[in-house]
Design a protein around this motif. Structure first.
Motif, PDB file in Angstrom:
ATOM      1  N   GLU A 278      55.598  47.795  45.687  1.00  0.00           N
ATOM      2  CA  GLU A 278      56.295  46.688  46.338  1.00  0.00           C
ATOM      3  C   GLU A 278      57.180  45.944  45.321  1.00  0.00           C
ATOM      4  O   GLU A 278      58.355  45.681  45.574  1.00  0.00           O
ATOM      5  CB  GLU A 278      55.235  45.745  46.929  1.00  0.00           C
ATOM      6  CG  GLU A 278      55.762  44.567  47.708  1.00  0.00           C
ATOM      7  CD  GLU A 278      54.634  43.555  47.960  1.00  0.00           C
ATOM      8  OE1 GLU A 278      53.506  43.989  48.300  1.00  0.00           O
ATOM      9  OE2 GLU A 278      54.878  42.350  47.779  1.00  0.00           O
ATOM     10  N   VAL A 279      56.623  45.635  44.154  1.00  0.00           N
ATOM     11  CA  VAL A 279      57.391  44.895  43.138  1.00  0.00           C
ATOM     12  C   VAL A 279      58.486  45.792  42.535  1.00  0.00           C
ATOM     13  O   VAL A 279      59.593  45.338  42.272  1.00  0.00           O
ATOM     14  CB  VAL A 279      56.460  44.331  42.034  1.00  0.00           C
ATOM     15  CG1 VAL A 279      57.263  43.664  40.923  1.00  0.00           C
ATOM     16  CG2 VAL A 279      55.461  43.351  42.626  1.00  0.00           C
TER      17      VAL A 279
ATOM     18  N   ASP B 113      60.198  47.989  44.024  1.00  0.00           N
ATOM     19  CA  ASP B 113      61.298  48.171  44.975  1.00  0.00           C
ATOM     20  C   ASP B 113      61.789  46.859  45.583  1.00  0.00           C
ATOM     21  O   ASP B 113      62.431  46.863  46.613  1.00  0.00           O
ATOM     22  CB  ASP B 113      60.829  49.134  46.081  1.00  0.00           C
ATOM     23  CG  ASP B 113      62.004  49.696  46.876  1.00  0.00           C
ATOM     24  OD1 ASP B 113      63.141  49.717  46.337  1.00  0.00           O
ATOM     25  OD2 ASP B 113      61.798  50.107  48.024  1.00  0.00           O
ATOM     26  N   ASN B 114      61.473  45.714  44.957  1.00  0.00           N
ATOM     27  CA  ASN B 114      61.888  44.444  45.579  1.00  0.00           C
ATOM     28  C   ASN B 114      63.284  43.990  45.160  1.00  0.00           C
ATOM     29  O   ASN B 114      63.749  42.938  45.563  1.00  0.00           O
ATOM     30  CB  ASN B 114      60.849  43.337  45.317  1.00  0.00           C
ATOM     31  CG  ASN B 114      60.836  42.880  43.866  1.00  0.00           C
ATOM     32  OD1 ASN B 114      61.609  43.362  43.036  1.00  0.00           O
ATOM     33  ND2 ASN B 114      59.962  41.947  43.540  1.00  0.00           N
TER      34      ASN B 114
ATOM     35  N   GLN C 169      64.361  42.768  42.511  1.00  0.00           N
ATOM     36  CA  GLN C 169      64.496  41.646  41.575  1.00  0.00           C
ATOM     37  C   GLN C 169      64.277  42.106  40.135  1.00  0.00           C
ATOM     38  O   GLN C 169      63.403  42.913  39.865  1.00  0.00           O
ATOM     39  CB  GLN C 169      63.454  40.573  41.908  1.00  0.00           C
ATOM     40  CG  GLN C 169      63.799  39.824  43.167  1.00  0.00           C
ATOM     41  CD  GLN C 169      62.628  38.971  43.642  1.00  0.00           C
ATOM     42  OE1 GLN C 169      61.728  38.645  42.876  1.00  0.00           O
ATOM     43  NE2 GLN C 169      62.656  38.617  44.904  1.00  0.00           N
TER      44      GLN C 169
END
Lengths: 166, 126
Positions: A118-119, A121-122, A124
């Motif tokens: 999740e992180v 592919d976020n 940011q």
């Protein structure tokens, strides 16, 4: 004790320690998988120190910046490695960091993997590009909970200690 | 189109991107403090490669180590590849050393995010 470092966290010092650690692991650790795992975790831990140590109590450098100092220990007891990283951080950074560590510690293996993806592919990025993946990666690879402690130093700074068992 | 040829260092990987043969390789280790600088030209190159690319493109990823600063950059490389996947047929060959579960899992994580065929290739020694 394989490494006990206390001093300035500069890019060149971090590179030196990593070089040292790699040689020691190659010489002492027969299990190649473990060698890689430990080295990977150390890369993240040391680069975290490089990016997140705040300058408390350090002497002033020639460019007016304050020296950022940290402590880093790598030891081996029986079949486990122990990593300890200690650094000063701004008090304002304690609460968000603690929340992140608690979130990571609440997850199991699959939960950590999902959180990592999740992180990842976020979209940011942090200043250095990792965007908050470092601690998740350390927890995932170590397969143990992260032990941490925060001690208040004064109104502006706290001491952050992270212990990792691999 | 000019190829990219970069020699590996203790902190950065060997890169060979060759438009002539449609072969893109990243090998070695990727643990720079700041990976964005290193990977940006690679992502840009893939963007230009999309026009006039070979029918087939093989991407070989063969990494011993990569840090999390590189993780997002590698994802950017794959996303750029995904964006040109209609113009050329891409396969990503993700190499990992025998028993290196962490590296296999890392490849599977990218596979779950990226819509390009992945081949997981186990090697006895890198």
């Amino acid at each position: 004790m394989l490494i006990d470092f206390h001093g300035e966290v500069s890019e060149s010092r971090i590179s030196e320690i990593l070089g040292d650690v790699e040689k020691k692991l190659e010489a002492t650790e027969e299990d190649f998988k473990k060698q890689r795992k430990v080295y990977n975790i150390l890369v993240e831990t040391l680069q975290n120190l490089y990016y997140h140590t705040d300058p408390f109590g350090g002497e002033e450098l020639s460019d007016g910046e304050k020296k950022r100092v940290a402590r880093f220990i790598l030891g081996k007891a029986e079949d486990h490695y122990h990593v300890l990283a200690a650094n000063y951080i701004d008090s304002d950074n304690i609460a968000p960091l603690k929340a992140r560590l608690d979130k990571i510690n609440a997850l199991d293996k699959d939960g950590l993997r999902d959180y990592y993806k999740e992180v990842l592919d976020n979209g940011q990025y942090s200043v250095h590009g990792g965007g908050g993946l470092g601690m998740i990666d350390i927890a995932r690879k170590s397969r143990n909970k992260l032990e941490y402690d925060f001690t208040e130093v004064n109104d502006d700074f706290g001491l952050y200690i992270l212990k990792i068992k691999v | 189109m000019d190829p990219i040829k970069i020699e590996g260092t203790p902190k950065t990987p060997t890169v060979n991107f060759d438009a002539e043969s449609g072969l893109l390789e990243i090998k070695g280790r990727s643990i720079p403090e700041n990976a964005v600088e290193f990977y940006k030209p690679l992502v840009d190159w893939i963007g230009s490669y999309g026009d006039g690319a070979k029918d087939n493109t093989q991407v070989n990823i063969q990494l011993e180590y990569f840090n999390t600063s590189s993780s997002k950059c590698i994802l950017d490389v794959f996303k750029k590849l995904e964006s040109i996947n209609g113009k050329t047929s891409i396969t990503i060959n993700w190499h990992y050393e025998e028993d290196d579960e962490d590296m296999l899992e890392a490849g599977e994580d990218y596979q779950a995010i990226i819509n390009i065929p992945f081949k997981m290739i186990e090697m006895e020694e890198m």
